[in-house]
Design an enzyme around this catalytic site. Structure first.
Site, PDB file in Angstrom:
ATOM      1  N   HIS A   1       0.821  -1.201   0.000  1.00 47.94           N
ATOM      2  CA  HIS A   1       0.000   0.000   0.000  1.00 47.94           C
ATOM      3  C   HIS A   1       0.863   1.263   0.000  1.00 47.94           C
ATOM      4  O   HIS A   1       0.547   2.239  -0.661  1.00 47.94           O
ATOM      5  CB  HIS A   1      -0.911  -0.016   1.227  1.00 47.94           C
ATOM      6  CG  HIS A   1      -1.982   1.021   1.210  1.00 47.94           C
ATOM      7  ND1 HIS A   1      -3.104   0.913   0.433  1.00 47.94           N
ATOM      8  CD2 HIS A   1      -2.073   2.197   1.870  1.00 47.94           C
ATOM      9  CE1 HIS A   1      -3.855   1.985   0.616  1.00 47.94           C
ATOM     10  NE2 HIS A   1      -3.257   2.780   1.476  1.00 47.94           N
TER      11      HIS A   1
ATOM     12  N   HIS B   1     -10.307   2.619  -0.809  1.00 51.25           N
ATOM     13  CA  HIS B   1     -10.480   2.290   0.604  1.00 51.25           C
ATOM     14  C   HIS B   1     -11.292   1.005   0.684  1.00 51.25           C
ATOM     15  O   HIS B   1     -12.307   0.924   1.345  1.00 51.25           O
ATOM     16  CB  HIS B   1     -11.142   3.440   1.372  1.00 51.25           C
ATOM     17  CG  HIS B   1     -10.327   3.880   2.542  1.00 51.25           C
ATOM     18  ND1 HIS B   1     -10.858   4.291   3.717  1.00 51.25           N
ATOM     19  CD2 HIS B   1      -8.986   3.945   2.706  1.00 51.25           C
ATOM     20  CE1 HIS B   1      -9.885   4.605   4.559  1.00 51.25           C
ATOM     21  NE2 HIS B   1      -8.752   4.413   3.967  1.00 51.25           N
TER      22      HIS B   1
END
Lengths: 235, 732
Positions: free
Chosen positions: B42, B88
């Site tokens: 990430h 998200h």
């Protein structure tokens, strides 16, 4: 002639009201910070929409304790025009300048859309240029717009002609289907007994320019400008 | 240090060895955690970096490409647009309301971190089929989360896209995009430089929420994920509104050297990235970080992902100006350290040094993996479509209504009426047309915004699907009267360690890159989200394209609805006989098969250029691209939006169902006055674009004849009802 737009922490239609008054209608307009303890000279005060203090606890419940609200109350009591839009309307009820309270929309959801409202009282400073019964198309955007007031107060309000707008259909019928949030008696806007303090859930500042596809909101602010001009002559 | 320790923070033994090599010693527990979060996929893009390099990222208008908090593109008049999209997904799978809300919150911070005023939000959402109760729950709450956050902070959510497919059942996608506006001279960057300058943390205080969120986002979802709720942050849009206003006010003082929001990996990434960009070091004291919980240990403070916080690097001696502004807005601001010139991130807890590592090693030195890739086997099966075996439906009206009711095509009003899309009073075209259009105050310009991706095409052919995502986004902007300018992408894929998934990823990026080159839209920011899998089922490859275009003059703004009785209906581009990957095949025949529609990028470019030239010439009254549901659905939407019917005649000898519902690319339906027809045909001929008159706007029905035969006849009102009410009916 000078307009003041109050800015609470969390107000978010303050710039829209400011733009509508200053840029669209060419009026002298200032922001009033919520901590203000001494109000400058204004002819009209606008409490804009948004989420003052995050609308935590209840919309407007915390904002009413901002220092500026003492001055707004005095200003209103002196008979000068005050308008509260959406969250500004909630602040006015919390501050006791207008009767009633707000519940969650009956859909339990935030709703943003164009609605029709019918002018019930065309004698307030903000509706003087509307015809009695005139239908306006004005958008709403709120999660807690479900107006409520007890029976006795409602009767009083009706008697004093304090209901300013009702939600209606395009033809002006105040039907259940045209009520977007469950408000009692389709109430969309009200005024105080004297008529100088008006609260409305729909956002007139959002429909004042051709590029936004609708100019129906202009009449609200033009009314008060017209009213204030008349007032100036009488003074 | 036991093996378990580095595995617990998501590192491999190879990565651990590398850390030991960098430090010349074993890392302590805190240091290991810093590497764990910063070297997660990430934060580090360790699996995707080599592939992302093929994106075109430069262009005349690009003021900031990838590598900062957001990309910036010039729109003239000394103004620029700041844009970024981010995923998200995993938080939203576990806690949809907060996951989606903080997705919006995070992307908004990325925009004002650059010094820009955020002016619009968009999103791209993917869920399982709505027949599933948990999917309904995820959908309802994700929408509410996005809405409540944007509504409260006062940034209009003006557009987006939503698809439903079973592949997203366990792993929904929530991608949020934000766009801001800025004067060229006001651009801020996430850089810490100048030894002695103050490092300040401003905004919310720090708690234990979101601990290790970056690592959580970098593994597959599993049963245990549901228990991982502490990795999901909690949003406070009111706090962010204050932070936004305070930051923009602070930037005007000129005392800010650099600024970065605290997103994934919290203080760790903000400190190491700003120091690394500035070739500096940083010496901070975690005991000075304002906290909302007691008993937090240094490592928790360093990796907490508590929302609504920023790191600000301030000129030495001007710290009080910051304090003054933040006090006005009722917010914390604390000096937590100083910029140094030793390149080290030194972390103290009071007087005690609790960690000391090279800042650059966290931010830039994560290993880069060149993953294996292999064309996945499933493609052989799904690529085949036996067209002969598919019957042509008798009731084509019924098919059209069925498609209009399909949640993938149906009106999304149930969703967007929960979003305040009007606040800021700049929304010239609201959700529901091809792209949203937002005017730029003080100019005669506007920007058009869209997010697009048909992941079914990507599943059947990732390269073509990726290219189509870009082409369709651009087409949507063109139809709104805008010149496409730049792309921000959100690449949602499965586990990159699987060769088949990585092959999809490489293919999609290469297809997108080619389309971006031909259409002149560089990629200026983006995000990669891997590990979107549950129970070993990967999602369809979903490379979402966010695109911004410039409307040179607000008089060019065009919408999809038919406008006036008697107008000519024309098609720019050509109808084809392609059924592969269509919504029609899925809804009517239950198949997700065949080839993705062909895309000839040069032809696509010509069609788009032609449409925009005609719009700018003032002869186009409506424009709508053909996408899901094909030309029949496109025509139906034009009728519904305009509240008026049309009479259409196709000469084509194609199979009727494929002609009407096939999703051939590079097609735009426009309307114009009859008197402008010759001019339009001349322009199209000059630009080598096929242009056919299909019929005219008329009456209250959509009537379609094919080769002289009446094939469809359906009241606009009925179509509108089916289309508008479909999602609301399902959601109850």
């Amino acid at each position: 002639m000078k307009f003041g737009v109050v800015v609470f922490p969390g107000s978010n239609c303050d710039i829209d009201c400011y733009h509508a008054l200053r840029d669209v209608l060419d009026q002298d307009t200032e922001y009033i910070w919520h901590m203000t303890k001494h109000l400058g000279f204004y002819d009209c005060i606008v409490l804009p929409g948004g989420f003052s203090y995050g609308s935590y606890l209840r919309g407007g419940a915390i904002a009413r304790f901002s220092p500026v609200m003492d001055r707004v109350v005095e200003f209103a009591q002196s008979g000068k025009p005050v308008i509260g839009i959406s969250n500004g309307f909630q602040v006015l009820t919390e501050a006791g300048l207008l009767p009633g309270a707000f519940l969650r929309n009956n859909s339990m959801k935030f709703v943003c859309e164009n609605v029709y409202i019918r002018t019930e009282n065309a004698s307030t400073p903000f509706t003087k240029l509307c015809g009695e019964g005139q239908v306006l198309k004005i958008p709403i955007a709120h999660g807690d717009g479900n107006y409520y007031v007890d029976d006795r107060t409602l009767k009083d309000m009706e008697q004093n002609n304090q209901v300013v707008f009702r939600y209606c259909d395009a033809e002006g019928e105040a039907t259940a289907e045209s009520n977007p949030n469950g408000s009692l008696q389709n109430i969309a806007g009200i005024c105080n007994r004297e008529g100088n303090v008006v609260g409305m859930m729909p956002h007139p500042e959002r429909c004042m320019e051709e590029i936004l596809g609708n100019r129906d909101g202009t009449v609200i602010f033009k009314s008060v400008i017209n009213y204030l001009k008349g007032g100036a002559v009488n003074d | 240090m036991t093996k378990k320790t580095y595995e617990r923070v998501g590192l491999t033994s190879g990565e651990y060895d590398r850390i030991v090599e960098i430090l010349g010693r074993e890392p302590n527990e805190l240091e290991l955690n810093l590497y764990g979060v910063m070297w997660s996929e990430h934060c580090s893009y360790k699996n995707s970096k080599p592939v992302l390099r093929i994106f075109p990222t430069s262009g005349e208008r690009v003021l900031q490409g990838p590598g900062e908090n957001a990309g910036i593109i010039d729109i003239g008049d000394g103004l620029a647009v700041v844009m970024k999209i981010e995923s998200h997904n995993h938080p939203s799978a576990v806690e949809p309301y907060q996951g989606a809300a903080t997705g919006a919150g995070g992307i908004i911070r990325d925009i004002f971190t650059m010094g820009a005023r955020p002016i619009a939000l968009l999103n791209s959402l993917r869920f399982g089929e709505l027949s599933n109760d948990r999917t309904k729950y995820l959908f309802e709450n994700a929408v509410a989360g996005i809405g409540d956050y944007g509504n409260c902070i006062g940034i209009p959510t003006v557009g987006g896209e939503i698809y439903f497919n079973d592949c997203y059942r366990g792993n929904p996608l929530v991608n949020a995009m934000c766009v801001g506006i800025i004067r060229h001279g006001d651009i801020k960057r996430g850089t810490a430089s100048g030894a002695g300058n103050a490092v300040m943390i401003v905004g919310a205080s720090t708690g234990r929420d979101g601990i290790g969120g970056a690592s959580f986002a970098s593994v597959e979802l599993s049963e245990e994920s549901q228990e991982n709720r502490s990795a999901v942050q909690v949003g406070d849009p009111f706090m962010e509104k204050l932070l936004l206003e305070a930051c923009l006010e602070l930037f005007e003082t000129g005392c800010v050297v650099g600024v970065q929001d605290l997103g994934a990996a919290g203080l760790t990434s903000a400190c190491s990235e700003t120091a690394s960009r500035g070739s500096s070091g940083m010496n901070i004291d975690v005991s000075l970080v304002p906290r909302r919980e007691t008993g937090m240990i240094p490592v928790e403070v360093m990796i907490s992902e508590s929302q609504e916080r920023m790191l600000v690097i301030v000129e030495k001696g001007r710290e009080e100006e910051v304090t003054g502004v933040f006090k006005k807005w009722g917010l914390n601001s604390s000096v937590i350290g100083r910029v140094t010139d030793d390149g080290m991130l030194t972390i103290r807890d009071g007087d005690e040094v609790v960690g000391r590592v090279p800042a650059k090693s966290l931010a830039e030195d994560a290993p880069v993996y060149y993953r294996e890739y292999e064309k996945p086997a499933y493609l052989q099966q799904v690529g085949v479509l036996d067209e002969e075996s598919l019957e042509v439906p008798k009731d084509l009206n019924g098919v059209l209504v069925g498609l209009l009711k399909s949640p993938n095509i149906a009106c999304k009003e149930w969703v967007y009426r929960q979003y305040d899309y009007m606040v800021r009073t700049c929304t010239a075209v609201a959700p529901g047309s091809d792209a949203a259009v937002v005017r730029i105050r003080g100019t005669n310009k506007a920007i058009a915004l869209t997010t697009d991706c048909n992941s079914r095409y990507c599943y059947l052919d990732p390269a073509t699907g990726g290219a189509i995502a870009v082409a369709e986004a651009a087409r949507n902007l063109i139809c709104s009267g805008a010149q496409p300018l730049a792309v921000t992408d959100c690449l949602n894929f499965g586990n990159p360690e699987k060769p088949g998934v990585f092959w999809q990823f490489r293919q999609a990026v290469s297809g997108m890159s080619e389309a971006c080159r031909v259409l002149g839209t560089p990629v200026i920011s983006g995000n990669v989200s891997f590990y979107n899998e549950t129970d070993t089922n990967a999602i369809f490859p979903t490379p979402v394209v966010g695109m911004v275009g410039l409307v040179e003059d607000t008089s060019h703004i065009t919408t999809q609805g038919f406008k006036e009785e008697g107008d000519a209906v024309l098609l720019l581009g050509e109808n084809t006989q392609e059924a592969g990957g269509s919504e029609y095949l899925k809804v009517v025949h239950g198949l997700e098969q065949g080839s993705a529609p062909r895309l000839d990028l040069d032809k696509e470019k010509r069609v788009q250029d032609c449409c925009l030239e005609l719009i700018r010439a003032g002869v186009v009254k409506s424009a709508h691209d053909c996408s899901e549901g094909g030309i029949a659905v496109a025509l139906a939407e034009c009728c519904i939006s305009g509240g008026i019917g049309a009479e259409i005649e196709f000469e084509s000898r194609c199979r009727k169902d494929f002609l009407l519902f096939g999703e051939g690319q590079s097609r735009i339906v426009i309307t114009a006055c009859q008197s402008d027809l010759e001019r339009i045909k001349d322009t199209a001929a000059r630009l080598d674009v096929p242009c056919t008159v299909l019929g005219r706007v008329k009456g209250k029905e959509l009537v379609i004849d094919i080769a002289g035969q009446r094939e469809m006849e359906i009241a606009v009102e009925d179509m509108g009802t089916s289309w508008r009410e479909a999602i609301g009916c399902i959601m109850g």
